[in-house]
Design an enzyme around this catalytic site. Structure first.
Site: not given
Ligand code: GLN
Length: 240
Positions: A95, A129, A191
């Protein structure tokens, strides 16, 4: 035999349980009698060739990413990481870490963050998101994880994706691609943490690291992965 895991910016980039990947690598090595040292590499640390046999770079929020992006370039660590990947050292990035290893990451607020250009890809913050379980078909077979990102990563035409999305968003929720692989370096949005439920990928990283370090073919002793694969298949069954 011994392996050094270079944990990149673990004090700043370690959200959504990504440290579990370090634990998985450590245990799967130790179960085979391979010693593990974890080297924490962050803002104050220098990095030179041979300092690590595997790199891990976890996820992080935009704010942490802006600090890390500057350090990667200013401290030359980005250059050393790229040189190490060129000689075959394996790396796993998740990520936020993945985003900073591409050409750039443009967050919602503030300036574009220059990446180190390891992965031929770029990321732009999207309006939604992308959150949820993800199942991917890859050269390692099925991979499962959990994604939480607004960044949409687009691969340049010469880039190789890690896999195809079966369920979830992946790089950008549009082209059904997930992650990127360049030599023995992997970036992805999974993740979870990723490696405990995807033992084949964990062992591939260990094998590559040993082969590069000891300059010989390595066959890892088989482990009983019943639990790991039960965890993986339960995710595939529920979401795949
Ligand atoms: N800030 C980045 C995004 O929102 C990465 C987030 C993350 O590492 N989960 O895409």
């Amino acid at each position: 035999m011994k392996l050094i895991i270079g944990y990149l910016y673990g004090d700043l980039m370690n959200i959504y349980g990504d440290t579990g990947n370090i634990i998985a690598l450590q245990k799967r090595a130790e179960w085979r009698g391979i010693d593990i040292e974890i080297k924490y590499i962050s803002i104050k640390n220098k990095l030179k060739k041979g300092d690590a046999d595997i790199f891990f770079f976890g996820g992080g929020q935009d704010q942490a990413q802006s600090i890390v992006a500057i350090d990667l370039v200013k401290s030359d660590k980005g250059k050393v990481i790229s040189q190490e990947i060129e000689r075959g050292v394996p790396l796993l990035s998740i990520c936020g870490g993945y985003q900073l290893l591409g050409d750039y990451y443009k967050p919602h607020e503030g300036p574009k963050l220059e990446g180190i250009g390891l992965f031929p890809a770029y990321t732009i913050a999207g309006d939604i998101r992308m959150i949820g379980n993800i199942v991917v078909e890859s050269m390692f077979g099925k991979l499962v994880g959990f994604e939480n990102h607004s960044g949409k990563t687009y691969l340049n035409k010469n880039a190789i994706p890690l896999g195809m999305v079966i369920k979830g968003f992946g790089n950008n929720g549009e082209d059904k691609l997930e992650g990127c692989i360049y030599k023995n370096a992997i970036g992805c949005y999974m993740h979870g943490s990723l490696l405990p439920k995807n033992p084949k990928l964990a062992d591939w990283l260990l094998k590559k690291a040993l082969e590069v370090k000891y300059k010989k073919k390595i066959e890892l002793k088989l482990l009983d992965d019943t639990l790991e694969l039960q965890a993986q298949s339960s995710t595939v069954k529920r979401f795949g």
